[in-house]
Design a protein around this motif. Sequence first.
Motif, PDB file in Angstrom:
ATOM      1  N   ALA A 190     102.985  -6.400  52.621  1.00  0.00           N
ATOM      2  CA  ALA A 190     103.849  -5.990  53.634  1.00  0.00           C
ATOM      3  C   ALA A 190     103.247  -5.813  55.048  1.00  0.00           C
ATOM      4  O   ALA A 190     103.687  -6.065  56.155  1.00  0.00           O
ATOM      5  CB  ALA A 190     104.366  -4.703  53.143  1.00  0.00           C
ATOM      6  N   ARG A 191     101.985  -5.098  54.868  1.00  0.00           N
ATOM      7  CA  ARG A 191     101.163  -4.923  55.874  1.00  0.00           C
ATOM      8  C   ARG A 191     100.662  -6.149  56.754  1.00  0.00           C
ATOM      9  O   ARG A 191     100.722  -6.135  57.993  1.00  0.00           O
ATOM     10  CB  ARG A 191      99.908  -4.235  55.755  1.00  0.00           C
ATOM     11  CG  ARG A 191      98.774  -3.697  56.704  1.00  0.00           C
ATOM     12  CD  ARG A 191      97.931  -2.627  56.409  1.00  0.00           C
ATOM     13  NE  ARG A 191      98.291  -1.534  55.957  1.00  0.00           N
ATOM     14  CZ  ARG A 191      98.453  -1.059  54.592  1.00  0.00           C
ATOM     15  NH1 ARG A 191      98.009  -2.017  53.586  1.00  0.00           N
ATOM     16  NH2 ARG A 191      98.769  -0.037  54.277  1.00  0.00           N
ATOM     17  N   ASN A 192     100.651  -7.204  56.130  1.00  0.00           N
ATOM     18  CA  ASN A 192     100.136  -8.422  56.625  1.00  0.00           C
ATOM     19  C   ASN A 192     101.483  -9.219  57.102  1.00  0.00           C
ATOM     20  O   ASN A 192     101.406 -10.612  57.568  1.00  0.00           O
ATOM     21  CB  ASN A 192      99.326  -9.257  56.047  1.00  0.00           C
ATOM     22  CG  ASN A 192      97.878  -8.708  55.822  1.00  0.00           C
ATOM     23  OD1 ASN A 192      97.438  -8.052  56.559  1.00  0.00           O
ATOM     24  ND2 ASN A 192      97.195  -8.963  54.411  1.00  0.00           N
ATOM     25  N   ALA A 193     102.568  -8.789  56.806  1.00  0.00           N
ATOM     26  CA  ALA A 193     103.883  -9.693  56.979  1.00  0.00           C
ATOM     27  C   ALA A 193     104.202  -9.807  58.605  1.00  0.00           C
ATOM     28  O   ALA A 193     103.634  -9.299  59.345  1.00  0.00           O
ATOM     29  CB  ALA A 193     105.070  -8.686  56.267  1.00  0.00           C
ATOM     30  N   LEU A 194     104.947 -10.892  58.673  1.00  0.00           N
ATOM     31  CA  LEU A 194     105.154 -11.293  60.221  1.00  0.00           C
ATOM     32  C   LEU A 194     106.533 -10.586  60.641  1.00  0.00           C
ATOM     33  O   LEU A 194     107.378 -10.753  59.637  1.00  0.00           O
ATOM     34  CB  LEU A 194     105.386 -12.601  60.325  1.00  0.00           C
ATOM     35  CG  LEU A 194     104.120 -13.607  60.127  1.00  0.00           C
ATOM     36  CD1 LEU A 194     104.457 -14.936  60.451  1.00  0.00           C
ATOM     37  CD2 LEU A 194     102.848 -13.019  60.898  1.00  0.00           C
ATOM     38  N   GLU A 195     106.692  -9.960  61.833  1.00  0.00           N
ATOM     39  CA  GLU A 195     107.925  -9.458  62.328  1.00  0.00           C
ATOM     40  C   GLU A 195     108.377 -10.696  62.946  1.00  0.00           C
ATOM     41  O   GLU A 195     108.048 -11.902  63.271  1.00  0.00           O
ATOM     42  CB  GLU A 195     107.642  -8.383  63.369  1.00  0.00           C
ATOM     43  CG  GLU A 195     107.038  -6.956  62.624  1.00  0.00           C
ATOM     44  CD  GLU A 195     106.718  -5.836  63.417  1.00  0.00           C
ATOM     45  OE1 GLU A 195     106.312  -6.157  64.606  1.00  0.00           O
ATOM     46  OE2 GLU A 195     106.777  -4.715  62.793  1.00  0.00           O
ATOM     47  N   GLY A 196     109.776 -10.428  63.521  1.00  0.00           N
ATOM     48  CA  GLY A 196     110.653 -11.370  64.214  1.00  0.00           C
ATOM     49  C   GLY A 196     109.934 -12.115  65.191  1.00  0.00           C
ATOM     50  O   GLY A 196     110.465 -13.391  65.423  1.00  0.00           O
ATOM     51  N   ASN A 197     109.037 -11.392  66.055  1.00  0.00           N
ATOM     52  CA  ASN A 197     108.476 -12.120  67.239  1.00  0.00           C
ATOM     53  C   ASN A 197     107.150 -12.710  66.783  1.00  0.00           C
ATOM     54  O   ASN A 197     106.563 -13.304  67.674  1.00  0.00           O
ATOM     55  CB  ASN A 197     108.375 -11.159  68.241  1.00  0.00           C
ATOM     56  CG  ASN A 197     107.252  -9.841  67.911  1.00  0.00           C
ATOM     57  OD1 ASN A 197     106.708  -9.805  66.739  1.00  0.00           O
ATOM     58  ND2 ASN A 197     107.153  -8.743  68.691  1.00  0.00           N
ATOM     59  N   GLY A 198     106.771 -12.830  65.489  1.00  0.00           N
ATOM     60  CA  GLY A 198     105.751 -13.239  64.999  1.00  0.00           C
ATOM     61  C   GLY A 198     104.202 -12.638  64.875  1.00  0.00           C
ATOM     62  O   GLY A 198     103.369 -13.182  64.404  1.00  0.00           O
ATOM     63  N   LYS A 199     104.335 -11.379  65.391  1.00  0.00           N
ATOM     64  CA  LYS A 199     103.278 -10.316  65.276  1.00  0.00           C
ATOM     65  C   LYS A 199     103.181  -9.727  63.965  1.00  0.00           C
ATOM     66  O   LYS A 199     104.103  -9.834  63.052  1.00  0.00           O
ATOM     67  CB  LYS A 199     103.406  -9.269  66.224  1.00  0.00           C
ATOM     68  CG  LYS A 199     103.320  -9.824  67.733  1.00  0.00           C
ATOM     69  CD  LYS A 199     103.676  -8.618  68.804  1.00  0.00           C
ATOM     70  CE  LYS A 199     103.410  -9.043  70.051  1.00  0.00           C
ATOM     71  NZ  LYS A 199     103.682  -7.887  71.029  1.00  0.00           N
ATOM     72  N   THR A 200     101.977  -9.507  63.544  1.00  0.00           N
ATOM     73  CA  THR A 200     101.692  -8.710  62.238  1.00  0.00           C
ATOM     74  C   THR A 200     102.281  -7.491  62.145  1.00  0.00           C
ATOM     75  O   THR A 200     102.102  -6.895  63.072  1.00  0.00           O
ATOM     76  CB  THR A 200     100.031  -8.761  61.899  1.00  0.00           C
ATOM     77  OG1 THR A 200      99.583 -10.140  61.998  1.00  0.00           O
ATOM     78  CG2 THR A 200      99.942  -8.241  60.436  1.00  0.00           C
ATOM     79  N   ARG A 201     102.946  -7.325  61.019  1.00  0.00           N
ATOM     80  CA  ARG A 201     103.561  -5.796  60.929  1.00  0.00           C
ATOM     81  C   ARG A 201     102.701  -4.808  61.033  1.00  0.00           C
ATOM     82  O   ARG A 201     102.980  -3.634  61.790  1.00  0.00           O
ATOM     83  CB  ARG A 201     104.464  -5.965  59.717  1.00  0.00           C
ATOM     84  CG  ARG A 201     105.321  -4.719  59.687  1.00  0.00           C
ATOM     85  CD  ARG A 201     106.051  -4.697  58.423  1.00  0.00           C
ATOM     86  NE  ARG A 201     107.294  -3.735  58.092  1.00  0.00           N
ATOM     87  CZ  ARG A 201     107.203  -3.024  57.253  1.00  0.00           C
ATOM     88  NH1 ARG A 201     106.381  -2.945  56.179  1.00  0.00           N
ATOM     89  NH2 ARG A 201     108.290  -2.134  57.137  1.00  0.00           N
ATOM     90  N   GLY A 202     101.755  -4.748  60.288  1.00  0.00           N
ATOM     91  CA  GLY A 202     100.440  -3.778  60.322  1.00  0.00           C
ATOM     92  C   GLY A 202     100.703  -2.396  59.650  1.00  0.00           C
ATOM     93  O   GLY A 202      99.970  -1.379  59.549  1.00  0.00           O
ATOM     94  N   ARG A 203     101.763  -2.444  58.774  1.00  0.00           N
ATOM     95  CA  ARG A 203     102.237  -1.108  58.114  1.00  0.00           C
ATOM     96  C   ARG A 203     102.757  -1.383  56.771  1.00  0.00           C
ATOM     97  O   ARG A 203     103.276  -2.759  56.655  1.00  0.00           O
ATOM     98  CB  ARG A 203     103.018  -0.102  58.851  1.00  0.00           C
ATOM     99  CG  ARG A 203     104.271  -0.486  59.236  1.00  0.00           C
ATOM    100  CD  ARG A 203     105.152   0.311  59.856  1.00  0.00           C
ATOM    101  NE  ARG A 203     106.637   0.141  59.873  1.00  0.00           N
ATOM    102  CZ  ARG A 203     107.211  -0.790  60.790  1.00  0.00           C
ATOM    103  NH1 ARG A 203     106.283  -1.314  61.768  1.00  0.00           N
ATOM    104  NH2 ARG A 203     108.243  -0.989  60.937  1.00  0.00           N
TER     105      ARG A 203
END
Length: 273
Positions: A190-203
């Motif tokens: 989950a921490r390494n997952a991508l958000e909608g803009n392609g950035k790493t989620r980080g949490r």
Amino acid sequence: MSFYGKTVWITGASSGIGAALAREWAGRGAKLILSGRDRTRLQDVAAKLDTEKLRLPFDVTEEEALAEATTKATEWQKGGVDIFVANAGISQRSLAAETDMKVFREIIEVDLMAQIAATQALLPHMLERKSGKLVFISSIAGKVGVPMRTAYCAAKHGLIGYADALRAELSVAGIDVHVVAPGSVSTNVARNALEGNGKTRGRSDKAIDEGIAPDDAAKRIVDAIELNQREIIVAEGMEEAMGEARRTPDQLFDQIARLVSDGYAEKMKEGAK
């Protein structure tokens, strides 16, 4: 079957389930080929394994690197590769309406297309030796559509479809195909997952943090492969119930395999002429 002396090649082996599978198989006397993009973490995992091992760091999306790694993997031991684990992947945490197409393309490229490419590259080797095991790490999200993971679900559903069709084709070739559908496992997924803009989620997520320990998940997976289970669900609670509700019956696997043994492929080829 005994895994002692068998050669197991694991992608995504630098962390999480991949690293845990390496530890589990090493404990059972297997020889390990470890692949991943992060050379430092891959070295850390390898250093803790008390078995013969080969590190093959590369990016699964790079075809030339994949071809080179496949040659090195198949030539490392006299008998070649006994078990291949397609484990590399990346997750997602974003609503479909808020997700750029580049994110869909990246996740599907890594989680589906790269795993298919790696398998296709290795397939001639296993067909030649007329034995082997292909293990595909999908997800409960590959059996059930889960919100905030539309790209991930698309890729993981696709991976199961490819694996199930491939299993039928290989049912007369001495090669086993296993699909693994983990639920929440306590990793950095989950921490390494991508958000909608392609950035790493980080949490991370609470469900992931409280999930199955990676070493526990790895033991369950290897135990099930040892028993030659074709679809392996590794989950608890509601996730396990969802996975079991969508489990493919063994009778259906057998029915599809019989099509191949009865000459389905040959008949299709003849019909195309």
